[in-house]
Design an enzyme around this catalytic site. Structure first.
Site, PDB file in Angstrom:
ATOM      1  N   ALA A   1       0.841  -1.199   0.000  1.00  0.00           N
ATOM      2  CA  ALA A   1       0.000   0.000   0.000  1.00  0.00           C
ATOM      3  C   ALA A   1       0.872   1.244   0.000  1.00  0.00           C
ATOM      4  O   ALA A   1       1.901   1.285   0.673  1.00  0.00           O
ATOM      5  CB  ALA A   1      -0.907   0.016   1.232  1.00  0.00           C
ATOM      6  N   CYS A   2       0.453   2.245  -0.764  1.00  0.00           N
ATOM      7  CA  CYS A   2       1.116   3.551  -0.744  1.00  0.00           C
ATOM      8  C   CYS A   2       0.014   4.610  -0.713  1.00  0.00           C
ATOM      9  O   CYS A   2      -1.147   4.292  -0.931  1.00  0.00           O
ATOM     10  CB  CYS A   2       2.072   3.721  -1.916  1.00  0.00           C
ATOM     11  N   PRO A   3       0.363   5.864  -0.440  1.00  0.00           N
ATOM     12  CA  PRO A   3      -0.671   6.895  -0.276  1.00  0.00           C
ATOM     13  C   PRO A   3      -1.648   7.014  -1.442  1.00  0.00           C
ATOM     14  O   PRO A   3      -2.839   7.169  -1.227  1.00  0.00           O
ATOM     15  CB  PRO A   3       0.131   8.186  -0.095  1.00  0.00           C
TER      16      PRO A   3
ATOM     17  N   THR B   1       2.455   0.662  -5.050  1.00  0.00           N
ATOM     18  CA  THR B   1       1.675  -0.471  -4.537  1.00  0.00           C
ATOM     19  C   THR B   1       1.821  -1.674  -5.461  1.00  0.00           C
ATOM     20  O   THR B   1       2.123  -2.783  -5.013  1.00  0.00           O
ATOM     21  CB  THR B   1       0.185  -0.081  -4.415  1.00  0.00           C
TER      22      THR B   1
END
Length: 107
Positions: free
Chosen positions: A9-11, A17
């Protein structure tokens, strides 16, 4: 052979991701392990891990730049890294996650 599950997960949940997920899948295969990867991002959760996936896993890798809820993993060993680390040092991330496992009892 070990069984792993991972969450990436990334922002924004786009590039890193999916790059981390693909890197983990490739490296696990090369190292002779099985892995299931759930991606979390702006598009929601893709390829969600099932309760059976988690139950069968020897270890968990969280490759994320945002908070990921780990309650569903119970007492499984969890190795947390950034998505960048999972992309750049994938083999080491997997090896470190497996190094966290308790030693097998002697026969």
């Amino acid at each position: 052979m070990k069984r792993l599950v991972a969450v990436t997960a990334c922002p924004t949940g786009i590039a890193h991701t999916f790059m981390a997920a693909e890197a983990l899948k490739r490296a696990a295969t090369v190292l002779g392990h099985e892995i299931k990867v759930e991606t979390q991002g702006s598009l929601g959760i893709k390829e969600p891990l099932s309760a059976q996936d988690i139950a069968n896993a020897d270890a968990v890798i969280i490759a994320a730049d945002v908070h990921v809820d780990t309650d569903c993993f119970g007492g499984k060993p969890i190795h947390v890294v950034s998505t960048a680390d999972a992309i750049r040092n994938t083999k080491a991330v997997i090896e470190d996650a497996l190094a966290d496992l308790p030693a097998a009892p002697a026969p």
